[in-house]
Design a protein around this motif. Structure first.
Motif, PDB file in Angstrom:
ATOM      1  N   TYR A 185       0.821  -1.210   0.000  1.00 32.42           N
ATOM      2  CA  TYR A 185       0.000   0.000   0.000  1.00 32.42           C
ATOM      3  C   TYR A 185       0.854   1.260   0.000  1.00 32.42           C
ATOM      4  N   GLY A 186       2.045   1.138  -0.538  1.00 36.94           N
ATOM      5  CA  GLY A 186       2.872   2.334  -0.693  1.00 36.94           C
ATOM      6  C   GLY A 186       3.808   2.605   0.462  1.00 36.94           C
ATOM      7  N   GLY A 187       3.765   1.736   1.477  1.00 36.64           N
ATOM      8  CA  GLY A 187       4.663   1.936   2.604  1.00 36.64           C
ATOM      9  C   GLY A 187       6.077   1.517   2.257  1.00 36.64           C
ATOM     10  N   GLN A 188       7.012   1.896   3.142  1.00 32.40           N
ATOM     11  CA  GLN A 188       8.396   1.516   2.902  1.00 32.40           C
ATOM     12  C   GLN A 188       8.742   0.218   3.603  1.00 32.40           C
ATOM     13  N   GLY A 189       7.828  -0.278   4.425  1.00 28.84           N
ATOM     14  CA  GLY A 189       8.034  -1.559   5.080  1.00 28.84           C
ATOM     15  C   GLY A 189       9.307  -1.657   5.890  1.00 28.84           C
ATOM     16  N   LEU A 190       9.757  -0.509   6.418  1.00 30.56           N
ATOM     17  CA  LEU A 190      10.979  -0.554   7.230  1.00 30.56           C
ATOM     18  C   LEU A 190      10.697  -1.226   8.568  1.00 30.56           C
ATOM     19  N   PRO A 191      11.730  -1.758   9.200  1.00 26.55           N
ATOM     20  CA  PRO A 191      11.527  -2.478  10.462  1.00 26.55           C
ATOM     21  C   PRO A 191      10.874  -1.597  11.542  1.00 26.55           C
ATOM     22  N   THR A 192      10.170  -2.255  12.430  1.00 21.18           N
ATOM     23  CA  THR A 192       9.584  -1.553  13.570  1.00 21.18           C
ATOM     24  C   THR A 192      10.670  -0.863  14.383  1.00 21.18           C
ATOM     25  N   LEU A 193      11.834  -1.482  14.425  1.00 22.36           N
ATOM     26  CA  LEU A 193      12.947  -0.893  15.177  1.00 22.36           C
ATOM     27  C   LEU A 193      13.321   0.482  14.624  1.00 22.36           C
ATOM     28  N   VAL A 194      13.385   0.587  13.311  1.00 22.93           N
ATOM     29  CA  VAL A 194      13.703   1.882  12.697  1.00 22.93           C
ATOM     30  C   VAL A 194      12.543   2.862  12.908  1.00 22.93           C
ATOM     31  N   ALA A 195      11.351   2.348  12.746  1.00 22.80           N
ATOM     32  CA  ALA A 195      10.177   3.200  12.954  1.00 22.80           C
ATOM     33  C   ALA A 195      10.130   3.702  14.390  1.00 22.80           C
ATOM     34  N   ALA A 196      10.562   2.854  15.334  1.00 25.82           N
ATOM     35  CA  ALA A 196      10.540   3.245  16.744  1.00 25.82           C
ATOM     36  C   ALA A 196      11.470   4.425  16.987  1.00 25.82           C
ATOM     37  N   ALA A 197      12.665   4.345  16.427  1.00 29.04           N
ATOM     38  CA  ALA A 197      13.614   5.445  16.611  1.00 29.04           C
ATOM     39  C   ALA A 197      13.067   6.725  15.991  1.00 29.04           C
ATOM     40  N   CYS A 198      12.476   6.606  14.805  1.00 31.32           N
ATOM     41  CA  CYS A 198      11.890   7.793  14.168  1.00 31.32           C
ATOM     42  C   CYS A 198      10.731   8.326  15.009  1.00 31.32           C
ATOM     43  N   SER A 199       9.908   7.409  15.523  1.00 27.28           N
ATOM     44  CA  SER A 199       8.781   7.823  16.351  1.00 27.28           C
ATOM     45  C   SER A 199       9.272   8.594  17.567  1.00 27.28           C
ATOM     46  N   GLU A 200      10.368   8.116  18.150  1.00 29.73           N
ATOM     47  CA  GLU A 200      10.938   8.863  19.281  1.00 29.73           C
ATOM     48  C   GLU A 200      11.289  10.284  18.858  1.00 29.73           C
ATOM     49  N   MET A 201      11.866  10.403  17.661  1.00 26.86           N
ATOM     50  CA  MET A 201      12.267  11.748  17.210  1.00 26.86           C
ATOM     51  C   MET A 201      11.078  12.677  17.003  1.00 26.86           C
ATOM     52  N   TRP A 202      10.043  12.187  16.315  1.00 28.20           N
ATOM     53  CA  TRP A 202       8.885  13.061  16.065  1.00 28.20           C
ATOM     54  C   TRP A 202       8.279  13.509  17.389  1.00 28.20           C
ATOM     55  N   ASN A 203       8.184  12.573  18.331  1.00 26.88           N
ATOM     56  CA  ASN A 203       7.545  12.905  19.601  1.00 26.88           C
ATOM     57  C   ASN A 203       8.407  13.789  20.485  1.00 26.88           C
ATOM     58  N   ALA A 204       9.730  13.616  20.388  1.00 32.81           N
ATOM     59  CA  ALA A 204      10.607  14.504  21.142  1.00 32.81           C
ATOM     60  C   ALA A 204      10.542  15.912  20.571  1.00 32.81           C
ATOM     61  N   ALA A 205      10.470  15.985  19.264  1.00 34.02           N
ATOM     62  CA  ALA A 205      10.409  17.297  18.618  1.00 34.02           C
ATOM     63  C   ALA A 205       9.102  18.005  18.978  1.00 34.02           C
ATOM     64  N   ALA A 206       8.005  17.283  18.969  1.00 37.99           N
ATOM     65  CA  ALA A 206       6.711  17.853  19.381  1.00 37.99           C
ATOM     66  C   ALA A 206       5.758  16.686  19.612  1.00 37.99           C
ATOM     67  N   MET A 207       5.534  16.373  20.866  1.00 35.11           N
ATOM     68  CA  MET A 207       4.732  15.204  21.194  1.00 35.11           C
ATOM     69  C   MET A 207       3.325  15.310  20.619  1.00 35.11           C
ATOM     70  N   SER A 208       2.772  16.496  20.614  1.00 35.22           N
ATOM     71  CA  SER A 208       1.431  16.667  20.068  1.00 35.22           C
ATOM     72  C   SER A 208       1.399  16.395  18.569  1.00 35.22           C
ATOM     73  N   PHE A 209       2.510  16.672  17.905  1.00 32.59           N
ATOM     74  CA  PHE A 209       2.596  16.398  16.474  1.00 32.59           C
ATOM     75  C   PHE A 209       2.748  14.894  16.244  1.00 32.59           C
ATOM     76  N   GLY A 210       3.631  14.275  17.012  1.00 30.82           N
ATOM     77  CA  GLY A 210       3.892  12.852  16.841  1.00 30.82           C
ATOM     78  C   GLY A 210       2.692  11.971  17.141  1.00 30.82           C
ATOM     79  N   LEU A 211       1.786  12.511  17.934  1.00 33.58           N
ATOM     80  CA  LEU A 211       0.655  11.711  18.394  1.00 33.58           C
ATOM     81  C   LEU A 211      -0.327  11.368  17.275  1.00 33.58           C
ATOM     82  N   GLY A 212      -0.524  12.295  16.353  1.00 32.12           N
ATOM     83  CA  GLY A 212      -1.472  12.042  15.268  1.00 32.12           C
ATOM     84  C   GLY A 212      -1.066  10.831  14.433  1.00 32.12           C
ATOM     85  N   PRO A 213       0.148  10.839  13.879  1.00 37.83           N
ATOM     86  CA  PRO A 213       0.612   9.690  13.095  1.00 37.83           C
ATOM     87  C   PRO A 213       0.658   8.394  13.902  1.00 37.83           C
ATOM     88  N   LEU A 214       0.868   8.504  15.208  1.00 41.26           N
ATOM     89  CA  LEU A 214       0.875   7.315  16.061  1.00 41.26           C
ATOM     90  C   LEU A 214      -0.488   6.604  15.955  1.00 41.26           C
TER      91      LEU A 214
END
Lengths: 593, 593
Positions: free
Chosen positions: B98-127
């Motif tokens: 469906y157009g995803g990059q299918g990257l590992p959850t581990l990589v997604a986790a690190a990215c998720s940490e970054m979005w939420n650290a940068a702005a937790m309210s922003f990171g929450l929507g995509p979560l």
């Protein structure tokens, strides 16, 4: 959202932990009786519940807007303050020669807890006024006292403490506000102070600022600071040369205006010296010591209010079915063990910190009123020892309990309308102001442990052992593992104390400073746990004497919970003090990024 | 105020704790290389630092006002979201078909940490969108997938989870939202949902709501709940019968709209069944499990950002003269031992919770990608075991670290402009949503300990022992008391685990439920400490191989600090589990007022 002052519990702590009965029997408090104390508490409780508590939310929402140099207090606050002073509450602890009621610090402490639990932002103003009264009473000239003390004691005017400047917070030695001799015995004050609580407001016609400043010929550092009284309105009725230049936008205590004060925009604000030139810091410490206990009481207060709100919510909110729940439908969440753990933690920590604060207050009374000089000296040192623990432990507890209070409320706790969140926002400042909790911990290890060559802290620990012997001998089955767990905590405190006293003797500042914070927490856990054991023993005695009030076995159960679940942290804290503080050389490495 | 994604640290944890290198070597991640992973992290870090971090303060101040059913997101958010999805970040973990990059959850986790650290309210929507993608991918009909998945994967549309109702929070069995069969394969949804994150906003043209509701003939309780997809805009372009009826006024995450959603004001919102009728809760748990890890990462994220802000302030702010300070004038407060203790505590807790979360993410990957069924099963159970720890331990740490961050800032920390206070306000929700931390603890002891008859948790502890053997054998002098202190923590965990497994076997629910929360904390301390030891061993190996980067000895020092100062709490926690949980009968007494 409502608050009910826990008057019976307060009186119980006063009697069985803080030694009220003994003090009354010794005649320390003159013709004061325990009955009179309880009726004062009852009345204060009613005032706190009925008049002040409703201000709490209003203050949080409205804040204290500044316009054209004028601060408007939230709706209803002016009327409540007027009623409160008219009823004589501000004058409760004040000196009798200036219209105060001269009641014991112990009674004032319980009342202070109530005002602050009802609305911390409301209680904070009088807390500062009380500090100003003390500083002026001890160090002011007869003329200054005559002019200001009666009105500060009654609360007709309020007082402030002006210490902090942008570059001078914990380190007051670098403050820059200037004072120049005017030649007529007055001074001209020029400079900017920040974080001035109740620096400007419309509750009273006048505000009496106590301001730290430096004379032109003053030595550098803390030995060159003088204290001045700088009134908003001068004796001739004109405005002094000072103004509120800003009000902070803060995390909490929105009802308390935190002001930037500008002195001397037009040549210098007129001030009068309090105490001697260059001895201002000593005068200021007079106010700060009492203020530290009162800030500790704010921690107790907010914890108590947060606990009450959480308990009420847990009794009403229904979710799931707890094992053993036989009622219809879902059980109140109060029936769930994990919620019980949170509530018991909240209540036990609150009770422990209250006991420490009341004990400190009673020691202050004894230091003033004991007929024997040696008794006064010992009590004074005990109060000095306990003050940083009362301040820091209780305010840390205030934050932790308020945070748990949100957790008990679940999602509702995060919604501001519920009120649980405000408690956390308000509680957070108490660990910072009047000397951060880190400063308190350093004060404890560096200045208080050495008192009387270590004898003062040794005597405190010996007192704990004597309570624990009674628990071992007399504690009934309801005490569970109270005795061994509290013994473990006091043994940890004992060893950590010996370790730090040895470090003091060897001049090992690194170990002292690195271990200060876990040591203070350890001290609070041991002292608090032992105090709860005193309550539990008194409750057991009451039961033995035929008292059927379920509150008595409840006290034993709460003590047991504290010992078995919270005091058990002592071992880890001991290790942090004794072997964890060796990070000095490594800290910079570990913190480098 | 700024944030710099700690990319090198993240990559190090991935390699040496979460087994990235091993997984790549095994071919688990296809042709993904560690170099590629690091370049993804670098790029994500740049985006987080430059584009998202500046939104944080704006979101807090502006909030998300609701007017006429429409929510306006804070200034700049729409543009940032569009840039973020255009760069492909939302699609990072999505399924490739469906157009995803299918990257590992581990990589997604690190990215998720970054979005939420940068702005937790922003990171929450995509979560939330990510959770909707998973539920739909696993349980949706081919038709629904074709219609919605690609747009949810790209982020062109966002997703929500609609669980909570006023009477149904932790206990979803009592929810009342109704679904009726329309006869054409669709359903009509009627009811009110509360606390719906990103329930309404103007970032995207459509919002895809996943809604739990009950069919007319459904059995009572949790076995009668179905899951429906209810889009804001219907396939024919018209508005569905749903609206945002309110936006909460919250303690934190002001940039994230928390909505009351009203479904079916005009006859029923059109919905499509996801999965089977009455099996909705199982589908919802698919999203919740991943969401729980991501909420744990929010705890890590906010802790990291709070730490960075505190460290920067402490390096700049000068007060007093620390012993040993040889510089001019006052020393940075970073030089004071008590401030170092706070910062080391913040950094060590943050690193420990990051390690646990990344380990959980890697286990999820292995559970999906391991070629052997037995390997998948074991990894799946390991992820299940670790998920409640990742969620609850990390979010508790988020709160504690954010609170310490305020303390490091002193009075400035209480002023909202500083930004430190927002971290605490934001962090507070993560311990509550996606299952309160109490629910996580109960999940851990009641559902996760029994996995494979206790073998899963036994294997986890055995893994800890094998790391500790390496520490004992190979740890250099910089490790200090790391080995004995972590051995103590793992022994405590070991004994507490045996105790709870025995209680499980004996059906002693009281002990399990009463000990759940201290047990989870104990688990987190042991697992986190052991993970830091793995990092320290890897750092020592790097030094041995000639790596001169000071970050390597810093890792050893941080591990040592954790072991000597934080892991030492394990003994007290063990006692709370084993002998402190006996309060059941007494709790009501102690809580009676």
């Amino acid at each position: 959202m409502s608050y009910r002052a826990p008057v019976a519990e307060m009186a119980f702590v006063m009697r069985h932990v803080a030694g009220l009965e003994a003090a009354v029997a010794e005649g320390l408090y003159g013709d004061l009786t325990t009955d009179l104390v309880e009726s004062v508490l009852e009345e204060a409780g009613r005032f706190a519940n009925d008049v002040i508590a409703p201000l709490n939310r209003i203050g949080d929402r409205h804040g204290t807007p500044l316009k054209d140099g004028q601060v408007t207090m939230p709706p209803g606050w002016k009327e409540a303050y007027a009623a409160w002073t008219a009823a004589g509450w501000n004058a409760l602890p004040g000196p009798e020669e200036y219209g105060g009621q001269g009641l014991p610090t112990l009674v004032a402490a319980a009342c202070s807890e109530m005002w602050n639990a009802a609305a911390m932002s409301f209680g904070l103003g009088p807390l500062l006024t009380m500090g100003a009264v003390e500083a002026l009473d001890k160090h002011g000239s007869p003329e200054l006292k005559d002019r200001y003390l009666a009105k500060l004691v009654s609360g007709e005017w309020t007082g402030t403490m002006n210490l902090t400047e942008p570059q001078a917070g914990s380190d007051l030695g670098v403050l820059r506000t200037r004072a120049e001799r005017a030649g007529d015995g007055t001074y001209r004050i020029t400079g900017t102070k920040i974080f001035i609580t109740y620096g400007e407001h419309d509750l009273t016609d006048n505000i009496v600022h106590l301001v730290l400043a430096r004379l032109p010929d003053a030595p550098a550092g803390t030995r060159g600071i003088s204290l001045f009284l700088v009134p908003k309105i001068l004796p001739d009725g004109t405005r002094n040369d000072l103004r509120c230049a800003g009000v902070e936008h803060k995390l909490g205590i929105h009802g308390s205006p935190t002001c930037t004060m500008a002195y001397g925009d037009n040549g210098g604000a007129i001030g009068w010296l309090v105490g001697e030139e260059n001895r201002g810091l000593a005068c200021m410490f007079t106010m700060m010591n009492n203020a530290r206990l009162n800030v500790g009481l704010q921690g107790v207060a907010i914890a108590e209010r947060a606990y009450q709100a959480a308990l009420a919510y847990a009794a009403e909110r229904r979710q799931g079915r707890a094992p053993g729940w036989n009622g219809e439908g879902m059980s109140p969440i109060l029936e769930h063990a994990d919620v019980q753990r949170m509530l018991l933690t909240m209540k036990a920590y609150t009770a422990a910190s209250r006991a420490i604060c009341y004990l400190t207050a009673a020691s202050l009374d004894r230091a003033r009123l004991c007929p024997e000089a040696e008794g006064r000296r010992r009590a004074g040192e005990r109060a000095s020892l306990l003050t940083p623990v009362a301040k820091a432990f209780s305010t840390d507890i205030g934050i932790e309990v308020a945070s748990l209070g949100i957790q008990v409320h679940g999602g509702m706790g995060f919604i501001e309308e519920t009120g649980a969140a405000q408690h956390l926002r308000d509680a957070r400042i108490a660990a910072i102001y009047e000397g951060t909790n880190g400063i308190q911990a350093i004060d404890l290890v560096n200045r208080k442990l050495p008192l009387s060559g270590g004898e003062t802290v040794r005597a405190e620990i010996a007192g704990m052992w004597s309570v624990l012997r009674r628990v071992t001998q007399k504690g009934g089955p309801g005490f569970g593992l109270t005795a061994p767990r509290l013994r473990g905590a006091v043994e940890s405190l004992d060893r950590a104390t010996s370790f730090l006293l040895a470090a003091l003797g060897a001049g090992e500042q690194d170990r002292l400073l690195a271990g200060a914070t876990p040591y203070l927490r350890l001290f609070g856990l041991a002292r608090g746990g032992v105090s709860l054991a005193e309550e539990a023993l008194a409750a057991q005695a009451a039961i033995g004497a035929g008292d059927n009030d379920p509150v008595q076995p409840g006290r034993i159960a709460l003590c047991r919970f504290f010992a078995e679940n919270l005091a058990v942290a002592a071992g880890g804290l001991e290790e942090a003090v004794m072997t964890g503080g060796d990070f000095g050389a490594d800290a910079r490495l570990a913190l480098a990024s």
